[in-house]
Write a protein that holds these residues in place. Structure first.
Motif, PDB file in Angstrom:
ATOM      1  N   ALA A   1       0.774  -1.198  -0.203  1.00 18.07           N
ATOM      2  CA  ALA A   1       0.031   0.098  -0.064  1.00 18.07           C
ATOM      3  C   ALA A   1       0.688   1.410  -0.305  1.00 18.07           C
ATOM      4  O   ALA A   1       0.909   2.001  -0.679  1.00 18.07           O
ATOM      5  N   ALA A   2       2.009   1.166   0.528  1.00 12.57           N
ATOM      6  CA  ALA A   2       3.343   2.378   0.444  1.00 12.57           C
ATOM      7  C   ALA A   2       3.823   2.085  -0.331  1.00 12.57           C
ATOM      8  O   ALA A   2       3.693   3.885  -1.239  1.00 12.57           O
ATOM      9  N   VAL A   3       3.788   1.503  -1.434  1.00 16.53           N
ATOM     10  CA  VAL A   3       4.249   2.017  -2.867  1.00 16.53           C
ATOM     11  C   VAL A   3       2.890   2.427  -3.691  1.00 16.53           C
ATOM     12  O   VAL A   3       3.739   3.149  -4.139  1.00 16.53           O
ATOM     13  N   MET A   4       2.244   1.920  -3.916  1.00 12.33           N
ATOM     14  CA  MET A   4       0.886   1.631  -4.309  1.00 12.33           C
ATOM     15  C   MET A   4       0.437   2.761  -4.491  1.00 12.33           C
ATOM     16  O   MET A   4      -0.345   3.457  -5.732  1.00 12.33           O
ATOM     17  N   VAL A   5      -0.373   2.758  -3.317  1.00 14.73           N
ATOM     18  CA  VAL A   5      -1.414   4.669  -3.296  1.00 14.73           C
ATOM     19  C   VAL A   5      -0.641   5.518  -3.709  1.00 14.73           C
ATOM     20  O   VAL A   5      -1.073   6.496  -4.269  1.00 14.73           O
ATOM     21  N   PRO A   6       1.192   6.483  -3.776  1.00 17.32           N
ATOM     22  CA  PRO A   6       1.244   7.349  -4.769  1.00 17.32           C
ATOM     23  C   PRO A   6       1.871   6.946  -6.154  1.00 17.32           C
ATOM     24  O   PRO A   6       1.264   7.665  -6.809  1.00 17.32           O
ATOM     25  N   LEU A   7       1.531   5.911  -6.262  1.00 18.84           N
ATOM     26  CA  LEU A   7       2.081   5.555  -8.002  1.00 18.84           C
ATOM     27  C   LEU A   7       0.383   5.938  -8.168  1.00 18.84           C
ATOM     28  O   LEU A   7       0.761   6.154  -9.753  1.00 18.84           O
ATOM     29  N   GLY A   8      -0.133   4.562  -7.807  1.00 17.78           N
ATOM     30  CA  GLY A   8      -1.594   4.854  -8.237  1.00 17.78           C
ATOM     31  C   GLY A   8      -2.560   6.044  -8.177  1.00 17.78           C
ATOM     32  O   GLY A   8      -2.806   6.266  -9.824  1.00 17.78           O
ATOM     33  N   LEU A   9      -2.727   6.992  -7.529  1.00 19.00           N
ATOM     34  CA  LEU A   9      -2.773   8.237  -7.113  1.00 19.00           C
ATOM     35  C   LEU A   9      -2.121   8.770  -8.523  1.00 19.00           C
ATOM     36  O   LEU A   9      -2.992   9.820  -9.563  1.00 19.00           O
ATOM     37  N   SER A  10      -1.012   9.216  -8.347  1.00 22.71           N
ATOM     38  CA  SER A  10       0.252   9.803  -9.795  1.00 22.71           C
ATOM     39  C   SER A  10      -0.796   8.821 -11.073  1.00 22.71           C
ATOM     40  O   SER A  10      -1.157  10.126 -11.993  1.00 22.71           O
ATOM     41  N   LEU A  11      -1.001   7.877 -11.161  1.00 22.81           N
ATOM     42  CA  LEU A  11      -1.441   7.018 -12.774  1.00 22.81           C
ATOM     43  C   LEU A  11      -2.827   7.693 -12.912  1.00 22.81           C
ATOM     44  O   LEU A  11      -3.739   8.519 -14.016  1.00 22.81           O
ATOM     45  N   LEU A  12      -3.767   8.001 -12.088  1.00 21.64           N
ATOM     46  CA  LEU A  12      -5.057   8.281 -11.701  1.00 21.64           C
ATOM     47  C   LEU A  12      -4.912   9.683 -12.111  1.00 21.64           C
ATOM     48  O   LEU A  12      -5.636  10.027 -13.050  1.00 21.64           O
ATOM     49  N   VAL A  13      -4.412  11.058 -11.563  1.00 21.07           N
ATOM     50  CA  VAL A  13      -4.050  12.328 -12.304  1.00 21.07           C
ATOM     51  C   VAL A  13      -3.435  12.459 -13.564  1.00 21.07           C
ATOM     52  O   VAL A  13      -3.981  13.082 -14.600  1.00 21.07           O
ATOM     53  N   LEU A  14      -2.521  11.271 -13.538  1.00 21.93           N
ATOM     54  CA  LEU A  14      -1.478  11.886 -14.862  1.00 21.93           C
ATOM     55  C   LEU A  14      -2.493  11.119 -16.634  1.00 21.93           C
ATOM     56  O   LEU A  14      -2.870  12.192 -17.296  1.00 21.93           O
ATOM     57  N   HIS A  15      -3.372   9.981 -16.402  1.00 17.66           N
ATOM     58  CA  HIS A  15      -3.519   9.051 -17.640  1.00 17.66           C
ATOM     59  C   HIS A  15      -5.296   9.386 -17.342  1.00 17.66           C
ATOM     60  O   HIS A  15      -6.935   9.704 -18.325  1.00 17.66           O
TER      61      HIS A  15
END
Length: 264
Positions: free
Chosen positions: A70-84
């Motif tokens: 979760a610590a790795v994927m939450v920021p990555l997931g949010l960045s992907l959600l915002v970008l794409h």
């Protein structure tokens, strides 16, 4: 060898894990990551995530694997959600729009699939990292001709994700206790990331220097034959399985490249 305590449900799983060569576990995790990336299929990624959760629960490491993931994927997931989700050029089905930013169904679908794919890769590597024993991995690498220092550095690197997650969490808690406030704005999050990243990188560099000094003191930099007093079990079946996994990974990459070249 003493018998496992009676009534301990984790004892059979532990004994089974000890009979598995660390290189086999690494081959499974690595090939899973490669094939998941090459497949780019959400059913496959979802299956891998579910399998990793089941394996971590069976091994008794879910309480560490899931928070680290979760610590790795939450920021990555949010960045992907915002970008794409907001700026997906191939998006046609517009759900909402604010000036140049558009939320499209295609962008959300792409962001969700990439997030799930990354989650599968991260969880596969984390399950391996939290279950492998570094001394066994070093002994297995040394038995295959890998030099002692390189084997230790490689084994430490493969098991570094859990340590980074714990250290990053400790740094954040320490800074929050000193008054650091992280709001929902991107500026606040970027500033907080810089304040946490710098001490994290510096602490990792210091830790690397300490490890290097300890390795030199123990003679791992010296040339010559070595004798290992730690025997790691291996078998013909496991060696064959590792070869098959490597071939399957290469085949998955080749198929993906061919499909990309033909527009498939």
């Amino acid at each position: 060898m003493t018998a496992p305590p009676a009534g301990n449900p984790a004892a059979p799983a532990t004994a089974e894990r000890e009979r598995l060569n660390p290189l086999t576990s690494f081959a499974v995790a690595g090939s899973t990551a490669v094939m998941t990336t090459a497949a780019a299929s959400w059913p496959w990624s979802l299956t891998v995530v579910a399998a990793c959760i089941v394996l971590s629960l069976a091994a008794g490491t879910a309480h560490r694997v899931l928070p680290a993931a979760a610590a790795v994927m939450v920021p990555l997931g949010l960045s992907l959600l915002v970008l794409h989700g907001l700026f997906f050029p191939e998006g046609r089905t517009v759900l909402a729009a604010w000036g140049p930013a558009r939320i499209t169904a295609e962008g959300l679908d792409f962001a969700g699939q990439r997030t799930l794919q990354l989650a599968a890769v991260v969880m596969a590597l984390l399950v391996f990292s939290f279950n492998v024993r570094v001394p066994d991995l070093v002994a297995a690498l040394s038995a295959r001709g890998v030099q002692g220092r390189f084997a230790f550095v490689l084994a430490s690197t493969l098991t570094l994700l859990p340590a980074i997650a714990r250290r990053a969490r400790s740094i954040r808690q320490a800074q929050e206790s000193r008054g650091l406030v992280i709001s929902r704005s991107l500026v606040s999050r970027a500033a907080a990331f810089r304040l946490q990243a710098i001490p994290l990188v510096l602490s990792l560099i210091e830790d690397a220097g300490t490890r290097a000094a300890a390795l030199e003191a123990r003679g791992l930099g010296n040339a010559g034959p070595r004798t290992s007093y730690r025997m790691v079990p291996d078998s013909t079946l496991q060696r064959a399985a590792r070869s098959v996994l490597v071939l399957l990974s290469l085949a998955a990459v080749v198929v993906r490249v061919v499909l990309a070249g033909t527009g498939g």
